[in-house]
Design a protein around this motif. Structure first.
Motif, PDB file in Angstrom:
ATOM      1  N   GLN A  23       0.814  -1.212   0.000  1.00  0.00           N
ATOM      2  CA  GLN A  23       0.000   0.000   0.000  1.00  0.00           C
ATOM      3  C   GLN A  23       0.849   1.264   0.000  1.00  0.00           C
ATOM      4  OE1 GLN A  23      -2.585  -0.406   3.405  1.00  0.00           O
ATOM      5  NE2 GLN A  23      -3.951  -1.880   2.382  1.00  0.00           N
ATOM      6  N   TYR A  24       2.048   1.156   0.537  1.00  0.00           N
ATOM      7  CA  TYR A  24       2.951   2.308   0.558  1.00  0.00           C
ATOM      8  C   TYR A  24       3.837   2.382  -0.686  1.00  0.00           C
ATOM      9  CZ  TYR A  24       1.614   3.274   5.382  1.00  0.00           C
ATOM     10  OH  TYR A  24       0.898   3.595   6.525  1.00  0.00           O
ATOM     11  N   ARG A  46      11.325   6.430   1.487  1.00  0.00           N
ATOM     12  CA  ARG A  46      10.795   7.698   1.984  1.00  0.00           C
ATOM     13  C   ARG A  46       9.278   7.725   1.923  1.00  0.00           C
ATOM     14  NH1 ARG A  46      14.124  11.635  -1.880  1.00  0.00           N
ATOM     15  NH2 ARG A  46      13.377  10.012  -3.312  1.00  0.00           N
ATOM     16  N   LEU A  47       8.688   6.815   1.133  1.00  0.00           N
ATOM     17  CA  LEU A  47       7.230   6.723   1.058  1.00  0.00           C
ATOM     18  C   LEU A  47       6.630   6.111   2.319  1.00  0.00           C
ATOM     19  CD1 LEU A  47       6.936   5.351  -2.602  1.00  0.00           C
ATOM     20  CD2 LEU A  47       6.578   7.708  -1.850  1.00  0.00           C
ATOM     21  N   LEU A  48       7.462   5.504   3.146  1.00  0.00           N
ATOM     22  CA  LEU A  48       6.991   4.814   4.345  1.00  0.00           C
ATOM     23  C   LEU A  48       7.036   5.774   5.534  1.00  0.00           C
ATOM     24  CD1 LEU A  48       6.155   1.918   5.305  1.00  0.00           C
ATOM     25  CD2 LEU A  48       8.541   1.633   6.015  1.00  0.00           C
ATOM     26  N   PRO A  49       5.887   6.145   6.096  1.00  0.00           N
ATOM     27  CA  PRO A  49       5.881   7.050   7.258  1.00  0.00           C
ATOM     28  C   PRO A  49       6.581   6.411   8.456  1.00  0.00           C
ATOM     29  CG  PRO A  49       3.695   6.851   6.271  1.00  0.00           C
ATOM     30  CD  PRO A  49       4.538   5.777   5.666  1.00  0.00           C
ATOM     31  N   ASP A  50       7.143   7.237   9.310  1.00  0.00           N
ATOM     32  CA  ASP A  50       7.773   6.735  10.533  1.00  0.00           C
ATOM     33  C   ASP A  50       6.762   5.977  11.380  1.00  0.00           C
ATOM     34  OD1 ASP A  50      10.149   7.877   9.813  1.00  0.00           O
ATOM     35  OD2 ASP A  50       9.886   9.687  11.029  1.00  0.00           O
ATOM     36  N   GLY A  51       7.155   4.783  11.815  1.00  0.00           N
ATOM     37  CA  GLY A  51       6.301   3.983  12.679  1.00  0.00           C
ATOM     38  C   GLY A  51       5.145   3.298  11.993  1.00  0.00           C
ATOM     39  N   ALA A  52       5.134   3.275  10.645  1.00  0.00           N
ATOM     40  CA  ALA A  52       3.986   2.721   9.921  1.00  0.00           C
ATOM     41  C   ALA A  52       3.856   1.213  10.077  1.00  0.00           C
ATOM     42  CB  ALA A  52       4.092   3.084   8.449  1.00  0.00           C
ATOM     43  N   LEU A  53       4.946   0.508  10.357  1.00  0.00           N
ATOM     44  CA  LEU A  53       4.900  -0.952  10.409  1.00  0.00           C
ATOM     45  C   LEU A  53       5.119  -1.521  11.812  1.00  0.00           C
ATOM     46  CD1 LEU A  53       6.993  -1.777   7.197  1.00  0.00           C
ATOM     47  CD2 LEU A  53       4.510  -1.589   7.393  1.00  0.00           C
ATOM     48  N   SER A  55       3.804  -1.251  14.643  1.00  0.00           N
ATOM     49  CA  SER A  55       2.679  -1.652  15.489  1.00  0.00           C
ATOM     50  C   SER A  55       1.897  -2.844  14.960  1.00  0.00           C
ATOM     51  CB  SER A  55       1.720  -0.464  15.650  1.00  0.00           C
ATOM     52  OG  SER A  55       1.200  -0.079  14.380  1.00  0.00           O
ATOM     53  N   LEU A  56       2.256  -3.344  13.775  1.00  0.00           N
ATOM     54  CA  LEU A  56       1.515  -4.471  13.204  1.00  0.00           C
ATOM     55  C   LEU A  56       1.790  -5.747  14.004  1.00  0.00           C
ATOM     56  CD1 LEU A  56       1.974  -3.879   9.358  1.00  0.00           C
ATOM     57  CD2 LEU A  56       0.081  -3.185  10.841  1.00  0.00           C
ATOM     58  N   PRO A  57       0.799  -6.624  14.135  1.00  0.00           N
ATOM     59  CA  PRO A  57       0.944  -7.827  14.978  1.00  0.00           C
ATOM     60  C   PRO A  57       2.094  -8.745  14.570  1.00  0.00           C
ATOM     61  CG  PRO A  57      -1.357  -7.471  14.392  1.00  0.00           C
ATOM     62  CD  PRO A  57      -0.564  -6.500  13.596  1.00  0.00           C
ATOM     63  N   ALA A  58       2.416  -8.792  13.268  1.00  0.00           N
ATOM     64  CA  ALA A  58       3.453  -9.717  12.801  1.00  0.00           C
ATOM     65  C   ALA A  58       4.870  -9.206  13.029  1.00  0.00           C
ATOM     66  CB  ALA A  58       3.258 -10.000  11.315  1.00  0.00           C
ATOM     67  N   VAL A  59       5.011  -7.929  13.345  1.00  0.00           N
ATOM     68  CA  VAL A  59       6.323  -7.285  13.340  1.00  0.00           C
ATOM     69  C   VAL A  59       7.010  -7.349  14.702  1.00  0.00           C
ATOM     70  CG1 VAL A  59       7.563  -5.115  12.972  1.00  0.00           C
ATOM     71  CG2 VAL A  59       5.651  -5.748  11.473  1.00  0.00           C
ATOM     72  N   GLU A  60       8.228  -7.861  14.690  1.00  0.00           N
ATOM     73  CA  GLU A  60       9.058  -7.845  15.890  1.00  0.00           C
ATOM     74  C   GLU A  60       9.962  -6.622  15.910  1.00  0.00           C
ATOM     75  OE1 GLU A  60      12.741 -10.543  17.108  1.00  0.00           O
ATOM     76  OE2 GLU A  60      10.834 -11.532  17.534  1.00  0.00           O
ATOM     77  N   GLN A  61      10.561  -6.306  14.725  1.00  0.00           N
ATOM     78  CA  GLN A  61      11.490  -5.175  14.667  1.00  0.00           C
ATOM     79  C   GLN A  61      11.639  -4.704  13.228  1.00  0.00           C
ATOM     80  OE1 GLN A  61      15.384  -6.174  16.136  1.00  0.00           O
ATOM     81  NE2 GLN A  61      16.086  -4.056  16.234  1.00  0.00           N
ATOM     82  N   VAL A  62      11.797  -3.396  13.054  1.00  0.00           N
ATOM     83  CA  VAL A  62      12.086  -2.808  11.755  1.00  0.00           C
ATOM     84  C   VAL A  62      13.493  -2.229  11.811  1.00  0.00           C
ATOM     85  CG1 VAL A  62      11.432  -1.077  10.037  1.00  0.00           C
ATOM     86  CG2 VAL A  62       9.656  -2.266  11.343  1.00  0.00           C
ATOM     87  N   MET A  63      14.338  -2.666  10.860  1.00  0.00           N
ATOM     88  CA  MET A  63      15.745  -2.256  10.890  1.00  0.00           C
ATOM     89  C   MET A  63      16.173  -1.733   9.525  1.00  0.00           C
ATOM     90  SD  MET A  63      17.435  -5.549  12.817  1.00  0.00           S
ATOM     91  CE  MET A  63      19.073  -4.925  12.435  1.00  0.00           C
TER      92      MET A  63
END
Length: 338
Positions: A23-24, A46-53, A55-63
């Motif tokens: 979607q992004y 840069r199309l991905l807003p800060d913190g967009a992913l 909080s999703l249930p599947a996500v452990e960490q974004v690096m």
């Protein structure tokens, strides 16, 4: 950027994550390891807003991935990738020797070559139907019918074939003939249009290092292939050009552990083009395996003195058999098998 997925994430949660990435305007690339699943994000981050992913249930960490080469880096996938060619693994515990003549010459020569390669214990066969040469007046390869000679000879003894692709216009022919592994040669390492096209195929690719290419340039060339969808990439060190003239090229043994640290993909070595002399090939081969290479590309010919191309560096069937025996002992000493 990569997203590390929680071990307990459900299939529905995973699909929700992938859909949100799309979607992004980004393309998700999923890498599933034995312990972790990682999703790489391709496109303009840069199309991905800060913190967009986060909080999703599947996500452990974004690096973030700091390396300019994303998909081929160890940051994207920490475990070694094993690439299978007709059930034969390249990478991992097994070491593969890919042997055969520099160039396809005649049906008889290819038949004898295939029989010798098989008898020596090699599990894949090399051979060039199309040959890039420094001089336009030297032998350029048999061409299209050479692939038929190669395919027929290799099929008779059950060997997958490895051959060099020089022109995007030959891709359909390679697919028609069932080439098992496409080789991108030294002179085409930075032929980006060619890299993009093989990136769209589901065929393993051996990417040889350019004559004077840095490790970073080599990795970035592989990224072109991976970015277009083909992650079945094998690096091949074949010697680099320096001031030295006593031998053909300088085999950069140091590149093997450096690549192993930087990428999860297999690394093999071509000792024949590095040394340029048959008597150098065994020593360079042993050094490569001891340094951690996952395999070798070795030139062999039924009668080296009669070879139409690179006769000085081709091993005879007897020399190839002896080399295989020596390499097995080295493989065993470092906890691997040939």
């Amino acid at each position: 950027m990569i997203v590390i997925v929680k071990p307990q994430a459900t299939a529905e949660q995973m699909e929700h994550l992938l859909e949100r990435i799309r979607q992004y305007g980004l393309q998700p690339m999923v890498s599933t390891g034995s312990e972790r699943t990682v999703v790489g994000l391709l496109g303009d981050e840069r199309l991905l807003p800060d913190g967009a992913l986060e909080s999703l249930p599947a996500v452990e960490q974004v690096m973030p991935i700091l390396k300019p080469y994303k998909l081929v880096s160890r940051e994207f996938k920490s475990t070694d990738t094993v690439i299978e060619v007709r059930g034969i693994p390249i990478g991992g515990r097994q070491i593969q020797v890919i042997a055969g003549p520099c160039s396809v010459e005649t049906p008889e020569q290819m038949r004898s070559s295939a029989e010798a390669v098989k008898a020596a214990g090699c599990r894949l066969m090399r051979g060039g139907a199309f040959k890039p040469r420094t001089s336009p007046y030297t032998f350029q390869g048999v061409g299209d019918e050479g692939l038929d000679y190669f395919r027929t000879a290799a099929d008779a003894v059950g060997l997958p074939i490895v051959t060099e692709l020089m022109d995007v216009r030959k891709i359909d022919l390679f697919l028609e003939k069932g080439v098992d592994v496409i080789q991108i040669g030294t002179r085409n390492m930075q032929n980006f249009d060619l890299l993009k096209e093989v990136g769209r195929l589901d065929v393993p690719v051996i990417l040889k290092r350019g004559l004077s290419a840095t490790i970073k340039e080599w990795l970035m060339a592989a990224e072109y292939i991976a970015a277009h969808g083909n992650h079945r990439i094998i690096f091949a060190e074949r010697g680099i050009r320096t001031f030295e003239t006593a031998y053909r090229n300088v085999l950069d043994v140091t590149a093997i552990p450096v690549l192993k640290r930087e990428t999860h993909l297999p690394v093999i070595v071509d000792p024949s083009h590095a040394g340029g002399k048959a008597w150098l090939v065994p020593q360079l081969s042993k050094a490569a395996i001891a340094a951690g290479a996952d395999g070798l590309l070795v030139e062999s010919h039924p009668c080296p003195e009669e070879a139409w191309c690179d006769a000085d560096q081709a091993l005879s069937p007897e020399q190839l058999t002896t080399l295989m025996g020596d390499l097995r002992r080295i493989a065993e000493a470092i906890g691997r098998e040939l």
